[in-house]
Write a protein that holds these residues in place. Structure first.
Motif, short mmCIF file in Angstrom:
data_model
loop_
_atom_site.label_atom_id
_atom_site.label_comp_id
_atom_site.label_asym_id
_atom_site.label_seq_id
_atom_site.Cartn_x
_atom_site.Cartn_y
_atom_site.Cartn_z
N PRO A 1 0.84 -1.20 0.00
CA PRO A 1 0.00 0.00 0.00
C PRO A 1 0.88 1.26 0.00
CG PRO A 1 -0.16 -1.16 2.11
CD PRO A 1 0.71 -1.98 1.22
N PRO A 2 0.35 2.37 -0.50
CA PRO A 2 1.15 3.60 -0.57
C PRO A 2 1.69 4.05 0.79
CG PRO A 2 -0.90 3.87 -1.80
CD PRO A 2 -0.98 2.55 -1.09
N GLU A 3 0.92 3.79 1.84
CA GLU A 3 1.34 4.23 3.18
C GLU A 3 2.20 3.21 3.91
OE1 GLU A 3 -2.37 1.88 3.45
OE2 GLU A 3 -1.78 3.53 2.18
N ALA A 4 2.55 2.10 3.27
CA ALA A 4 3.32 1.05 3.93
C ALA A 4 4.72 1.55 4.31
CB ALA A 4 3.44 -0.18 3.03
N VAL A 5 5.07 1.33 5.57
CA VAL A 5 6.40 1.67 6.05
C VAL A 5 7.03 0.38 6.57
CG1 VAL A 5 7.71 3.01 7.74
CG2 VAL A 5 5.67 3.99 6.68
N GLY A 6 8.20 0.06 6.10
CA GLY A 6 8.87 -1.15 6.55
C GLY A 6 8.35 -2.43 5.92
N ALA A 7 7.71 -2.33 4.75
CA ALA A 7 7.21 -3.53 4.07
C ALA A 7 8.39 -4.36 3.57
CB ALA A 7 6.30 -3.14 2.91
N TRP A 8 8.23 -5.68 3.62
CA TRP A 8 9.30 -6.57 3.17
C TRP A 8 8.71 -7.85 2.60
CZ3 TRP A 8 9.30 -11.27 5.71
CH2 TRP A 8 8.67 -11.30 6.96
N LEU A 9 9.54 -8.61 1.89
CA LEU A 9 9.16 -9.89 1.33
C LEU A 9 10.34 -10.84 1.40
CD1 LEU A 9 9.27 -9.69 -2.53
CD2 LEU A 9 9.48 -7.63 -1.15
N VAL B 1 5.77 -12.28 4.11
CA VAL B 1 5.64 -10.85 3.87
C VAL B 1 5.42 -10.14 5.20
CG1 VAL B 1 4.72 -11.09 1.53
CG2 VAL B 1 3.15 -11.03 3.45
N GLY B 2 5.71 -8.86 5.24
CA GLY B 2 5.49 -8.08 6.45
C GLY B 2 5.38 -6.60 6.14
N GLY B 3 5.01 -5.82 7.15
CA GLY B 3 4.93 -4.37 7.01
C GLY B 3 3.87 -3.89 6.06
N GLY B 4 2.82 -4.67 5.87
CA GLY B 4 1.73 -4.23 4.98
C GLY B 4 1.80 -4.83 3.59
N ALA B 5 2.88 -5.48 3.22
CA ALA B 5 2.96 -6.12 1.90
C ALA B 5 1.94 -7.25 1.81
CB ALA B 5 4.37 -6.65 1.65
N ARG B 6 1.37 -7.43 0.63
CA ARG B 6 0.38 -8.48 0.38
C ARG B 6 0.82 -9.34 -0.79
NH1 ARG B 6 -1.32 -7.75 4.89
NH2 ARG B 6 -2.91 -6.26 5.40
N ARG B 7 0.75 -10.65 -0.62
CA ARG B 7 1.10 -11.55 -1.72
C ARG B 7 0.18 -11.30 -2.91
NH1 ARG B 7 1.39 -14.40 2.86
NH2 ARG B 7 3.39 -15.39 3.32
#
Length: 128
Positions: A50-58, A107-113
């Protein structure tokens, strides 16, 4: 004039699995008798952040025949867009043995598969 191509010419094997947004994907290429085979293997894992995701990872853990072949964890670089991890390798498969592929994702920090795909394409001897 060249001789006509044999009508019994063998086509390369192609095996794939599209696991879509699943956490795990497995692909088993059955054994073949009478010949060794070589496969080009491709893995692609895509996430959306998402645009507001902070710290997203995969992350991806890729196993070949039960042994860890490759592992990677990265921070997502494209908030509001897609990001991916890709891997490619070549593997010889002895006569009479299957090829077992397994991918586990996190996934983490708001990331979605979004998508997870495995492909194994046989390389014929004259292409190797």
């Amino acid at each position: 004039m060249p001789p006509p191509k044999s009508v019994t010419a063998r086509r390369p094997e192609h095996w794939s699995v599209d696991a879509r947004d699943a956490e795990v994907a497995t692909l088993t290429v059955p054994a073949a008798l009478g010949r060794e085979r070589v496969f080009e293997i491709d893995l692609r894992f895509v996430v959306r952040t998402p645009p507001e995701a902070v710290g997203a990872w995969l992350s991806v853990l890729f196993e070949l025949d039960g042994a860890r072949e490759w592992m990677r964890r990265v921070d997502a670089q494209c908030p509001g867009q897609t990001d991916s991890l890709d891997f490619h390798c070549r593997r010889s498969v002895p006569e009479g043995r299957a090829l077992r592929l397994r991918v586990t994702t996190q996934v983490g920090g708001g990331a979605r598969r979004q998508s997870l795909r495995l492909d194994a394409e046989e390389v014929l001897r004259d292409e190797a």
